[in-house]
Design a protein around this motif. Structure first.
Motif, PDB file in Angstrom:
ATOM      1  N   ARG A   1      33.816  38.183  41.192  1.00  0.00           N
ATOM      2  CA  ARG A   1      33.419  40.027  41.350  1.00  0.00           C
ATOM      3  C   ARG A   1      34.064  39.751  39.453  1.00  0.00           C
ATOM      4  N   GLY A   2      35.591  39.600  39.720  1.00  0.00           N
ATOM      5  CA  GLY A   2      36.054  40.710  38.928  1.00  0.00           C
ATOM      6  C   GLY A   2      37.332  39.678  39.076  1.00  0.00           C
ATOM      7  N   ALA A   3      38.535  40.159  38.051  1.00  0.00           N
ATOM      8  CA  ALA A   3      39.743  39.540  37.811  1.00  0.00           C
ATOM      9  C   ALA A   3      40.666  39.558  38.672  1.00  0.00           C
ATOM     10  N   GLU A   4      40.832  40.966  39.737  1.00  0.00           N
ATOM     11  CA  GLU A   4      41.297  41.416  40.576  1.00  0.00           C
ATOM     12  C   GLU A   4      41.477  40.657  41.934  1.00  0.00           C
ATOM     13  N   SER A   5      40.372  40.035  41.809  1.00  0.00           N
ATOM     14  CA  SER A   5      39.711  38.772  43.154  1.00  0.00           C
ATOM     15  C   SER A   5      40.103  37.120  42.844  1.00  0.00           C
TER      16      SER A   5
ATOM     17  N   THR B   1      32.729  32.543  37.223  1.00  0.00           N
ATOM     18  CA  THR B   1      33.145  33.853  36.502  1.00  0.00           C
ATOM     19  C   THR B   1      31.382  34.865  36.196  1.00  0.00           C
TER      20      THR B   1
ATOM     21  N   PHE C   1      32.953  38.985  33.196  1.00  0.00           N
ATOM     22  CA  PHE C   1      34.687  40.086  33.262  1.00  0.00           C
ATOM     23  C   PHE C   1      35.905  38.810  32.125  1.00  0.00           C
TER      24      PHE C   1
ATOM     25  N   ASP D   1      37.225  51.787  48.796  1.00  0.00           N
ATOM     26  CA  ASP D   1      36.897  50.318  48.281  1.00  0.00           C
ATOM     27  C   ASP D   1      35.368  50.197  49.737  1.00  0.00           C
TER      28      ASP D   1
END
Length: 306
Positions: free
Chosen positions: A148-152, A170, A174, A244
């Motif tokens: 759900r996001g690059a941070e994951s 992805t 993103f 969060d």
């Protein structure tokens, strides 16, 4: 009827807390109602002495063991409201109100299914969150991760410990930084950026992921971390939440921002496994017992934490 502690939620955290408080001779009411978060799960894993136990059986064993402690009462009942203050809470149940000196929230979280066709039907079976809970049973299969996001994107690299075949989806939602792409490639992980159209299942098990252009990617297991929210009761209490959306507590006393209301289990963290939740419940119970006993025998002094 007055209780020392009313526990809201009868999963691993609530059962563990009730056991510890019962052994400490505190009067406890455990309230458990509603659908379990792991209702679709077939087994509870990675829990020493209970590895592979069906969730319903785990709860039944917990209830059976609580029955040995006369100060603990367990009811299949929903808590409708909580009012009052530390030392004198009023808890509204469908059958009437009870009083409690403290409240312990073990309500877990509500998962919000992703807007992908087939997601809801496969959730808890072919779609899971935790490799420590399910990885061994599903090892060496074709795995995917709905990011759900690059941070994951550190998460799928860990999955390589259980299987060689990992695809990250992805959906084109993103951008993936070049260095992250390089790390995924070095780990032998396929990156798929085309939008996901639907999940293809056969006999209630995932078979492949269909993309928007008609292509299909073979996939037997899908990991996902969908959005989560607190149950209405927790939100109505107004306890402090972090960025969060998880309940914030004092790291030592396990108390929320609302005096006298404590919390344990999945509503505190994304690290959501049964054994971690049970440990969290035991920690909260220890602090509750310490403070409740200090109130009775010293008038409130608890070694600087009153």
């Amino acid at each position: 009827m007055a209780y020392d502690v009313v526990i809201v939620g009868g999963g691993p955290a609530g059962l563990s807390a009730a056991l510890a408080l019962g052994r400490a001779r505190k009067r406890v009411l455990l309230c458990d109602a509603g659908t379990r978060r792991n209702a679709a799960a077939e087994h509870l894993n990675n829990f020493v002495t209970r590895d592979g136990t069906p969730p319903g059986e785990f709860r039944a064993i917990g209830r059976q063991q609580l029955a040995a402690y006369p100060s603990v009462e367990a009811r299949d009942v929903r808590v409708e409201a909580i009012a009052g203050a530390r030392g004198a809470f009023q808890i509204t149940l469908p059958t009437g109100a009870v009083e409690a000196r403290r409240v312990l929230l073990c309500t877990g979280m509500i998962d919000e299914p992703l807007a992908v066709e087939g997601f809801r039907e496969l959730w808890g079976r072919s779609i899971v969150q935790c490799p420590y809970c399910h990885g061994w049973e599903l090892r060496d299969r074709r795995w995917g991760y709905l990011a759900r996001g690059a941070e994951s994107l550190h998460f799928p690299i860990m999955l390589r410990g259980w299987t060689r075949d990992v695809v990250v989806f992805t959906g084109g939602a993103f951008d993936v930084p070049a260095d992250v792409r390089a790390h995924l490639s070095a780990a032998g992980i396929q990156l798929e950026t085309r939008p996901v159209a639907r999940l293809v299942a056969r006999e209630d098990r995932l078979e492949s992921v269909a993309l928007s252009d008609g292509a299909t990617i073979p996939c037997e297991v899908l990991f996902a971390h969908p959005p989560q929210r607190q149950v209405d009761l927790v939100r109505e209490l107004g306890v402090g939440l972090d960025g969060d959306g998880y309940v914030q507590i004092d790291p030592v006393r396990r108390e929320t921002s609302v005096p006298g209301v404590y919390a344990a289990g999945d509503l505190l963290t994304r690290m959501q496994t049964a054994i971690v939740a049970a440990a969290s419940g035991a920690q909260a119970a220890g602090m509750l017992n310490h403070e409740l006993t200090a109130e009775l025998v010293t008038g409130g002094w608890s070694g600087g934490r009153a």
